[in-house]
Design a protein around this motif. Sequence first.
Motif, PDB file in Angstrom:
ATOM      1  N   GLY A  14       0.791  -1.224   0.000  1.00 14.02           N
ATOM      2  CA  GLY A  14       0.000   0.000   0.000  1.00 14.02           C
ATOM      3  C   GLY A  14       0.822   1.271   0.000  1.00 14.02           C
ATOM      4  O   GLY A  14       0.281   2.361   0.078  1.00 14.02           O
ATOM      5  N   GLY A  15       2.136   1.138  -0.104  1.00 11.46           N
ATOM      6  CA  GLY A  15       2.994   2.314  -0.108  1.00 11.46           C
ATOM      7  C   GLY A  15       2.791   3.157  -1.354  1.00 11.46           C
ATOM      8  O   GLY A  15       2.275   2.675  -2.363  1.00 11.46           O
ATOM      9  N   PRO A  16       3.182   4.411  -1.315  1.00 11.99           N
ATOM     10  CA  PRO A  16       2.953   5.311  -2.445  1.00 11.99           C
ATOM     11  C   PRO A  16       3.698   4.907  -3.718  1.00 11.99           C
ATOM     12  O   PRO A  16       3.314   5.303  -4.804  1.00 11.99           O
ATOM     13  CB  PRO A  16       3.446   6.671  -1.929  1.00 11.99           C
ATOM     14  CG  PRO A  16       4.360   6.358  -0.807  1.00 11.99           C
ATOM     15  CD  PRO A  16       3.861   5.063  -0.212  1.00 11.99           C
ATOM     16  N   ARG A  17       4.757   4.118  -3.580  1.00  9.71           N
ATOM     17  CA  ARG A  17       5.530   3.719  -4.755  1.00  9.71           C
ATOM     18  C   ARG A  17       5.247   2.282  -5.171  1.00  9.71           C
ATOM     19  O   ARG A  17       5.936   1.729  -6.025  1.00  9.71           O
ATOM     20  CB  ARG A  17       7.015   3.924  -4.483  1.00  9.71           C
ATOM     21  CG  ARG A  17       7.356   5.395  -4.283  1.00  9.71           C
ATOM     22  CD  ARG A  17       8.828   5.623  -4.043  1.00  9.71           C
ATOM     23  NE  ARG A  17       9.626   5.162  -5.146  1.00  9.71           N
ATOM     24  CZ  ARG A  17      10.808   4.564  -5.009  1.00  9.71           C
ATOM     25  NH1 ARG A  17      11.320   4.358  -3.820  1.00  9.71           N
ATOM     26  NH2 ARG A  17      11.490   4.173  -6.054  1.00  9.71           N
ATOM     27  N   GLY A  18       4.262   1.628  -4.561  1.00  9.92           N
ATOM     28  CA  GLY A  18       3.897   0.268  -4.949  1.00  9.92           C
ATOM     29  C   GLY A  18       5.042  -0.713  -4.809  1.00  9.92           C
ATOM     30  O   GLY A  18       5.674  -0.792  -3.773  1.00  9.92           O
ATOM     31  N   SER A  19       5.324  -1.463  -5.866  1.00  7.85           N
ATOM     32  CA  SER A  19       6.353  -2.507  -5.813  1.00  7.85           C
ATOM     33  C   SER A  19       7.764  -1.989  -6.064  1.00  7.85           C
ATOM     34  O   SER A  19       8.726  -2.739  -5.935  1.00  7.85           O
ATOM     35  CB  SER A  19       6.049  -3.598  -6.843  1.00  7.85           C
ATOM     36  OG  SER A  19       6.216  -3.101  -8.164  1.00  7.85           O
ATOM     37  N   TRP A  20       7.925  -0.722  -6.394  1.00  2.00           N
ATOM     38  CA  TRP A  20       9.254  -0.222  -6.754  1.00  2.00           C
ATOM     39  C   TRP A  20      10.325  -0.427  -5.688  1.00  2.00           C
ATOM     40  O   TRP A  20      11.439  -0.840  -6.010  1.00  2.00           O
ATOM     41  CB  TRP A  20       9.202   1.241  -7.188  1.00  2.00           C
ATOM     42  CG  TRP A  20       8.644   1.375  -8.575  1.00  2.00           C
ATOM     43  CD1 TRP A  20       7.426   1.874  -8.916  1.00  2.00           C
ATOM     44  CD2 TRP A  20       9.246   0.949  -9.791  1.00  2.00           C
ATOM     45  NE1 TRP A  20       7.239   1.801 -10.265  1.00  2.00           N
ATOM     46  CE2 TRP A  20       8.351   1.230 -10.840  1.00  2.00           C
ATOM     47  CE3 TRP A  20      10.452   0.357 -10.107  1.00  2.00           C
ATOM     48  CZ2 TRP A  20       8.629   0.938 -12.165  1.00  2.00           C
ATOM     49  CZ3 TRP A  20      10.740   0.069 -11.427  1.00  2.00           C
ATOM     50  CH2 TRP A  20       9.834   0.356 -12.433  1.00  2.00           C
ATOM     51  N   THR A  46       1.808  -7.619   1.138  1.00  2.00           N
ATOM     52  CA  THR A  46       3.197  -7.166   1.066  1.00  2.00           C
ATOM     53  C   THR A  46       3.890  -7.795  -0.138  1.00  2.00           C
ATOM     54  O   THR A  46       3.507  -8.862  -0.616  1.00  2.00           O
ATOM     55  CB  THR A  46       3.997  -7.549   2.337  1.00  2.00           C
ATOM     56  OG1 THR A  46       3.935  -8.967   2.510  1.00  2.00           O
ATOM     57  CG2 THR A  46       3.486  -6.865   3.569  1.00  2.00           C
ATOM     58  N   PHE A  47       4.914  -7.083  -0.603  1.00  5.58           N
ATOM     59  CA  PHE A  47       5.811  -7.645  -1.599  1.00  5.58           C
ATOM     60  C   PHE A  47       6.972  -8.260  -0.845  1.00  5.58           C
ATOM     61  O   PHE A  47       7.528  -7.647   0.071  1.00  5.58           O
ATOM     62  CB  PHE A  47       6.336  -6.561  -2.554  1.00  5.58           C
ATOM     63  CG  PHE A  47       5.272  -6.026  -3.467  1.00  5.58           C
ATOM     64  CD1 PHE A  47       4.849  -6.758  -4.563  1.00  5.58           C
ATOM     65  CD2 PHE A  47       4.698  -4.784  -3.232  1.00  5.58           C
ATOM     66  CE1 PHE A  47       3.865  -6.257  -5.407  1.00  5.58           C
ATOM     67  CE2 PHE A  47       3.725  -4.276  -4.065  1.00  5.58           C
ATOM     68  CZ  PHE A  47       3.309  -5.021  -5.164  1.00  5.58           C
ATOM     69  N   LEU A  48       7.345  -9.481  -1.210  1.00  4.17           N
ATOM     70  CA  LEU A  48       8.453 -10.183  -0.578  1.00  4.17           C
ATOM     71  C   LEU A  48       9.590 -10.327  -1.572  1.00  4.17           C
ATOM     72  O   LEU A  48       9.361 -10.663  -2.734  1.00  4.17           O
ATOM     73  CB  LEU A  48       8.024 -11.580  -0.116  1.00  4.17           C
ATOM     74  CG  LEU A  48       6.782 -11.685   0.750  1.00  4.17           C
ATOM     75  CD1 LEU A  48       6.447 -13.149   0.998  1.00  4.17           C
ATOM     76  CD2 LEU A  48       6.964 -10.931   2.046  1.00  4.17           C
TER      77      LEU A  48
END
Length: 58
Positions: A14-20, A46-48
């Motif tokens: 959910g961060g402003p930069r997504g998966s970057w 989450t991205f792992l």
Amino acid sequence: MVIGRTVLERFPAGGPRGSWPAEEFAHARRQEGMPVEVVMDLASDTFLVILRGAEGVD
């Protein structure tokens, strides 16, 4: 949990930069010769960044 792989880092989806941030972290690890990939954990949103073929389980 990813069986047979080690989670190196977690990044909130959910961060402003997504998966970057996850992709940037993975790119830096690949430059070091580590066989990593970015996967999405839908349960935790989450991205792992995982190390493929690792013995440990996280």
